[in-house]
Scaffold this active site. Sequence first.
Site, PDB file in Angstrom:
ATOM      1  N   ASP A 190     -15.471   4.642 -11.885  1.00 38.69           N
ATOM      2  CA  ASP A 190     -15.581   4.893 -10.447  1.00 38.69           C
ATOM      3  C   ASP A 190     -14.260   5.470  -9.976  1.00 38.69           C
ATOM      4  O   ASP A 190     -13.249   5.388 -10.672  1.00 38.69           O
ATOM      5  CB  ASP A 190     -15.882   3.576  -9.712  1.00 38.69           C
ATOM      6  CG  ASP A 190     -15.971   3.781  -8.211  1.00 38.69           C
ATOM      7  OD1 ASP A 190     -16.603   4.765  -7.777  1.00 38.69           O
ATOM      8  OD2 ASP A 190     -15.388   2.986  -7.445  1.00 38.69           O
ATOM      9  N   SER A 191     -14.283   6.009  -8.766  1.00 35.15           N
ATOM     10  CA  SER A 191     -13.057   6.526  -8.166  1.00 35.15           C
ATOM     11  C   SER A 191     -12.027   5.416  -7.934  1.00 35.15           C
ATOM     12  O   SER A 191     -10.853   5.705  -7.769  1.00 35.15           O
ATOM     13  CB  SER A 191     -13.386   7.192  -6.836  1.00 35.15           C
ATOM     14  OG  SER A 191     -14.069   6.272  -5.992  1.00 35.15           O
ATOM     15  N   CYS A 248     -19.850   5.725  -9.422  1.00 35.54           N
ATOM     16  CA  CYS A 248     -19.426   6.425  -8.204  1.00 35.54           C
ATOM     17  C   CYS A 248     -20.545   7.321  -7.659  1.00 35.54           C
ATOM     18  O   CYS A 248     -21.008   8.235  -8.358  1.00 35.54           O
ATOM     19  CB  CYS A 248     -18.199   7.267  -8.536  1.00 35.54           C
ATOM     20  SG  CYS A 248     -17.498   8.106  -7.111  1.00 35.54           S
ATOM     21  N   GLU A 262     -12.269  -1.785   2.294  1.00 35.07           N
ATOM     22  CA  GLU A 262     -11.001  -1.988   1.581  1.00 35.07           C
ATOM     23  C   GLU A 262     -10.040  -2.842   2.393  1.00 35.07           C
ATOM     24  O   GLU A 262      -9.171  -3.505   1.839  1.00 35.07           O
ATOM     25  CB  GLU A 262     -10.393  -0.643   1.205  1.00 35.07           C
ATOM     26  CG  GLU A 262     -11.346   0.081   0.265  1.00 35.07           C
ATOM     27  CD  GLU A 262     -10.698   0.953  -0.770  1.00 35.07           C
ATOM     28  OE1 GLU A 262      -9.635   1.509  -0.484  1.00 35.07           O
ATOM     29  OE2 GLU A 262     -11.290   1.088  -1.867  1.00 35.07           O
ATOM     30  N   CYS A 312     -23.230   4.403  -2.008  1.00 32.59           N
ATOM     31  CA  CYS A 312     -21.784   4.373  -2.257  1.00 32.59           C
ATOM     32  C   CYS A 312     -21.419   2.989  -2.785  1.00 32.59           C
ATOM     33  O   CYS A 312     -21.989   1.979  -2.357  1.00 32.59           O
ATOM     34  CB  CYS A 312     -21.047   4.662  -0.953  1.00 32.59           C
ATOM     35  SG  CYS A 312     -19.267   4.418  -1.021  1.00 32.59           S
ATOM     36  N   HIS A 341     -19.064   0.998  -2.255  1.00 32.48           N
ATOM     37  CA  HIS A 341     -18.515  -0.015  -1.345  1.00 32.48           C
ATOM     38  C   HIS A 341     -19.562  -0.648  -0.429  1.00 32.48           C
ATOM     39  O   HIS A 341     -19.322  -1.706   0.131  1.00 32.48           O
ATOM     40  CB  HIS A 341     -17.437   0.610  -0.459  1.00 32.48           C
ATOM     41  CG  HIS A 341     -16.156   0.915  -1.169  1.00 32.48           C
ATOM     42  ND1 HIS A 341     -16.101   1.739  -2.266  1.00 32.48           N
ATOM     43  CD2 HIS A 341     -14.883   0.512  -0.933  1.00 32.48           C
ATOM     44  CE1 HIS A 341     -14.841   1.829  -2.673  1.00 32.48           C
ATOM     45  NE2 HIS A 341     -14.085   1.091  -1.870  1.00 32.48           N
TER      46      HIS A 341
END
Length: 266
Positions: free
Chosen positions: A10-11, A73, A152, A186, A188
Amino acid sequence: MDNRAIGVFDSGLGGLTAVRQLHRVMPNENIIYFGDTGRVPYGSRSRRTVLNYARQDVAFLKQHNLKAIVIACGTVSSQVLGDIKSENTVPIVGVVEPTCYAAMQETRNNRIGIIGTKGTIRSGAYEAKLHTLDPSVHTIARHCPLFVPLVEAGRFLPDDKVTQLVVEEYLTEIRDFGVDTLILGCTHYPLLRDAIHAFMGDDVALIDSGAEAAKYVRRFLEPAQSGQGHTEYYVSDDPDSFDEYAEMFLGEPAGVRAQLVDIASY
Ligand code: DGL
């Protein structure tokens, strides 16, 4: 039986939401996770840069003996999966296809919403796949750039006023469109599930792309021998802060330290 590991990348650390699902549905598997924490986010970058980064991520993972690679991702899966697949012989699974199959199975009114990063939504990959599965499906897509930074910053709980405001801003149009299924496209977004559910209501099914990719992989991969699998974690920046964030996305402590990778050298 095939005891080779499954590579996941993932990123950044958001892809650990997919690892969490792999641990749940395939607890025997060994996993090698790479999070490109030094170059996150990918979601706002050009397709060309995303492709270059993804090539290096795959090159690093291929140093290990792998039976498959899962691209957790959403941004990479939706923009460059075809290129990455054609350049490699190891089986590569993105999140778009499994998620679209699940959404089509779930919807009753044929109205599906898609949310993701700017790059994911710009690619149109989810709509394209959904329309190949059923040309009569109605879709609405929108990018939600503040969701990743909110998560985040730990601001994902449903009683958080800022989160509520941002959810309302992004999702009102989608709710008004009358969707009964919403793709969380996504890494997140699973952490925002409760906040999104509170706004969208009980009648809208939320499809977690990482969870669908994990279920898909379980169906087609030769499983590992029984016994607890091991997961190794690699990052491209600041392994010291890995623990703190990893627990948030994994839902449990990682239990091991992350190792630093010079990803630009791949
Ligand atoms: N991992 C990305 C995705 O799922 C989100 C974070 C980023 O923009 O890099 O699209």
